[in-house]
Design a protein around this motif. Structure first.
Motif, PDB file in Angstrom:
ATOM      1  N   ILE A  25     -10.094  -7.414  10.130  1.00  0.00           N
ATOM      2  CA  ILE A  25     -10.626  -7.828   8.841  1.00  0.00           C
ATOM      3  C   ILE A  25     -12.149  -7.787   8.925  1.00  0.00           C
ATOM      4  O   ILE A  25     -12.723  -8.137   9.965  1.00  0.00           O
ATOM      5  N   ILE A  70      -9.091  -5.299   5.004  1.00  0.00           N
ATOM      6  CA  ILE A  70      -8.273  -5.137   6.197  1.00  0.00           C
ATOM      7  C   ILE A  70      -8.267  -3.640   6.495  1.00  0.00           C
ATOM      8  O   ILE A  70      -7.916  -2.834   5.634  1.00  0.00           O
ATOM      9  N   LYS A 101      -8.114  -9.305   2.028  1.00  0.00           N
ATOM     10  CA  LYS A 101      -7.807 -10.676   2.425  1.00  0.00           C
ATOM     11  C   LYS A 101      -6.769 -11.325   1.511  1.00  0.00           C
ATOM     12  O   LYS A 101      -6.068 -12.245   1.923  1.00  0.00           O
TER      13      LYS A 101
END
Length: 105
Positions: A25, A70, A101
């Motif tokens: 992330i 991501i 996210k």
């Protein structure tokens, strides 16, 4: 280094590793530095469940990333830059957004 699914974990990364596949992330995106030959390079802080690391991204890839994305890195490698372990996208490597996210459960 790789887990059963073929992905590395940040905690297991060491200098000089190659062919790293990692899902992460994006936590923080640094301002671009301009190289003498006209490229933009920026340092991006990324993390997985095991830890965080900086990844060096060039040109368009750095412009496209956003905090909370991501992504999957393929064919990356590690090296030490200014005393810090840093991850890079290697030749033939790629950083692909696979989610954000809001999709994390």
């Amino acid at each position: 280094m790789a887990t059963d699914n073929g992905l590395a974990s940040v905690k297991d990364l060491r200098p000089g590793q190659k062919n790293i596949n990692l899902v992460f992330i994006v936590l923080e995106i640094g301002k671009p530095n301009h190289t003498k030959d006209g490229h933009d390079v920026r340092s991006v802080k990324v993390a997985d469940k095991s830890g965080a690391i900086n990844i060096s991204v060039w040109d368009d890839v750095g412009n496209e990333l956003q905090t909370g994305d991501i992504c999957k890195l393929t064919k990356g490698y590690t090296n030490v830059w200014k005393g810090c372990l840093t991850l890079y996208s290697g030749k033939g490597g790629d950083i692909t957004k696979i989610g954000d996210k809001n999709q994390v459960r």
